[in-house]
Design an enzyme around this catalytic site. Structure first.
Site: not given
Ligand code: CA
Length: 618
Positions: A140, A145-146, A165, A167, A332, A361
């Site tokens: 974090n 910005n959490d 949190g 980032d 993905d 994947e």
């Protein structure tokens, strides 16, 4: 005074009306900007705004032609097809939206100059080691910005499935740590906006394909991270999801057309049976469930057979490559999308960026299925994927078993031998991304039942066999976690990533003795790998395991490496005459991990449950 007040009131009213008009009319255009000089000179703009289809768009700019305007079922969308000539200059122009002759909306569209840096978009290769991290759980770097306005899932670090949190700044703050460890490439799980009420931390329910989640940072922050990483010699792989989007997407309640999603009379889940896509004996019903079934209630299944959506997704990928300068993509749930679409998506990427890489994947334990999705593989059904790289799920499973079980006719290291003996299936086995674990499975130290000797054997094998190795954050400090206990337990916060953490494993002083030993082992192995061409690019020669000892070589242009893995709880002295062809020209060697020198190569002592990596000739 009264007059001034009146003026202010009038101004406020005008501003309010104008803002309302803009809000009611044009809301967004995707992509928000583009570039001149792309290989493909067409551009589709998706315009969203209330009743926008009642307007007539116009563009007047030299070299740019508005070729076609497409209206769809919802009156709130228009799709504009542009042709951008090779001689079109970078600059900006107005897209005007007219009702009769009155312009009711406009958008300043920018055509940018492409970054001409020749080192960009070169992809990753066998010289790389990929470090997978989950941004919410790594570090974090910006507590402010959490929680962000409008983002519904708020931070709660005590919840294993909540946002913690972490980032982009947190990643940027630890690039030196990653360099010290010796990885070369960072793959982050998705950073795009996931404005979903729960479990938004994982990032796989995207609610805006053009916007970094504000709790991670801004688009500019991401671009800056890529630049900073490049300056420190690190590459960035972006995680993308073409199969589904989050149901919190703005279009969810106002689809351009009903067929934007694959629709079912009632919620229908995918059967998650990846094999169906390549199964020559599969019935249509199984195929439909696999490809058109939804991954989850919260993840809407995108119908890429809608041409407008297909173009939207392809352009979005190209936009991120061009905008952020990323080095590769991890896609993905690869076989959950239509495979003809994925092949087109790949071809369009390679058309713009011929040296680029995408790893797909394909989560299944059978090498033939992994091979089916590899580029250049001529499949019996005629399918060609154009996919440059695939994850080696079969090898990941084999590693977990090999070092945990007794050596036998087809167990222990024989699993590794037998798996690699099937490399004839692959168009290029070197392009496979090998891994010990990822964010969906038990942590590797747990897979090894927290036995450090087994852990080291697994890592030595992963870093010295063929392919492009990938590890998972925290593996280097022996983080543990079992998938069946919940995803939160395999995605714990990296100790030291949060202000006030009681431990800080990012520094030598902050690591426990056990963590420090594992970190130093990984650091030595990875930093050696970074500079040894034989282990990166060399051909693989593997000998049948004998008495629990598995020996293989990597050779590249006169450089050679010998790897000896003793998988039994007994010290062994092995006679090297069996390997004389691969030892030809060498009469000495040096151990990478212990730095021990070997002055003769007749016999070799290998301690119980341990591995030797020997650079020949040194
Ligand atoms: Ca934060």
């Amino acid at each position: 005074m009264k007059l001034r007040l009146l003026t202010i009131v009038v101004l406020l009213v005008v501003v309010t009306i104008r803002t309302e008009a803009q809000k009611a009319g044009l809301q967004r255009i995707d992509p928000p900007f583009w570039w001149t000089g792309m290989q493909n000179n067409t551009l589709q703009l998706m315009v969203y705004g209330e009743n926008i289809s009642a307007t007539k768009p116009q563009i007047h700019y030299p070299g740019v032609l508005l070729k076609e305007v497409i209206a769809v079922e919802s009156p709130n969308y228009l799709f504009l097809n542009l042709v951008i000539d090779n001689n079109a200059k970078a600059g900006s122009f107005d897209i005007g939206f007219y009702k009769k002759k009155r312009k009711v909306e406009s958008y300043k569209f920018v055509l940018k100059t492409r970054d001409s840096n020749p080192d960009l978009h070169k992809g990753f290769d066998n010289s790389d080691v990929i470090y997978l991290l989950m941004p919410d759980r790594f570090a974090n770097g910006d507590s402010t910005n959490d929680n962000m306005p409008g983002m519904i899932d708020t931070a709660k670090r005590s919840n294993p499935l909540g946002r913690h949190g972490g980032d982009i700044r947190g990643i940027a703050n630890h690039l030196d740590y990653l360099n010290e460890l010796g990885v070369t490439t960072i793959w982050t799980t998705p950073l795009l906006e996931n404005n979903m009420p729960r479990q938004s931390y994982h990032g796989y329910a995207i609610t805006d394909y053009y916007n970094i989640d504000p709790r991670f940072g801004t688009n500019e922050d991401y671009k800056k991270l890529v630049k900073e990483a490049h300056q420190k010699g690190l590459k960035i792989v972006m995680d993308m999801v073409a199969n589904h989007c989050g149901t919190g997407y703005y279009w969810n309640d106002d689809l351009p057309s009903k067929d934007w999603y694959n629709q079912w009379p009632e919620f229908t889940r995918s059967n998650y049976r990846v094999a169906v896509q390549s199964d020559p004996n599969a019935p249509q019903a199984d195929y439909d469930k696999m490809v058109k079934g939804w991954f989850d209630h919260t993840m809407a299944d995108l119908n890429q057979h809608n041409k407008l959506l297909a173009e939207f997704l392809i352009q979005n990928t190209i936009w991120w490559i061009e905008y952020a300068g990323i080095d590769g993509i991890r896609q993905d749930t690869y076989p959950y999308s239509y495979k003809d679409f994925m092949a087109e998506w790949m071809q369009r990427i390679l058309e713009e960026y011929p040296d680029f890489n995408v790893v797909g994947e394909v989560w299944l334990d059978y090498p033939p299925v992994t091979a089916y999705w590899m580029d250049n593989k001529t499949n019996a059904d005629g399918y060609r994927s154009y996919l440059t790289n695939v994850f080696d799920f079969p090898l990941s499973t084999a590693i977990a078993r090999a070092f945990n079980e007794k050596e036998g006719w087809s167990s222990g290291t024989m699993r590794l031998y037998e798996l690699l003996s099937q490399d004839f299936l692959y168009s290029n086995p070197m392009n496979i991304v090998t891994f010990s674990t990822n964010h969906d499975a038990d942590r590797f130290f747990s897979k090894m039942n927290e036995d450090y000797q087994k852990f080291k054997l697994g890592m030595i094998f992963l870093m010295t066999t063929r392919g492009i190795p990938q590890i998972y954050y925290g593996g280097e400090i022996l983080m543990t976690g079992r998938e069946h206990k919940g995803h939160g337990t395999i995605r714990e916060d990296f100790p030291g990533g949060w202000p006030g953490d009681s431990e800080n494993a990012f520094t030598s002083q902050g690591r426990t003795e056990e963590q420090e030993e594992a970190f130093n082992f990984m650091r030595r192995l990875l930093n050696w790998r970074k500079n040894n061409r034989a282990v990166q690019y060399g051909s693989l020669k593997q000998y049948l395991p004998e008495d629990g000892v598995y020996v293989y070589f990597r050779h590249f242009e006169g450089e050679s490496v010998m790897v000896v893995l003793n998988n039994i709880a007994e010290n062994k002295t092995i006679d090297l005459s069996r390997f004389e062809k691969d030892l030809a020209g060498f009469n000495k060697g040096r151990s990478v991990l212990t730095r021990q020198s070997f002055d003769s190569l007749d016999t070799l002592n290998v301690p119980a449950k341990s591995g030797l990596v020997i650079v020949l000739g040194e």
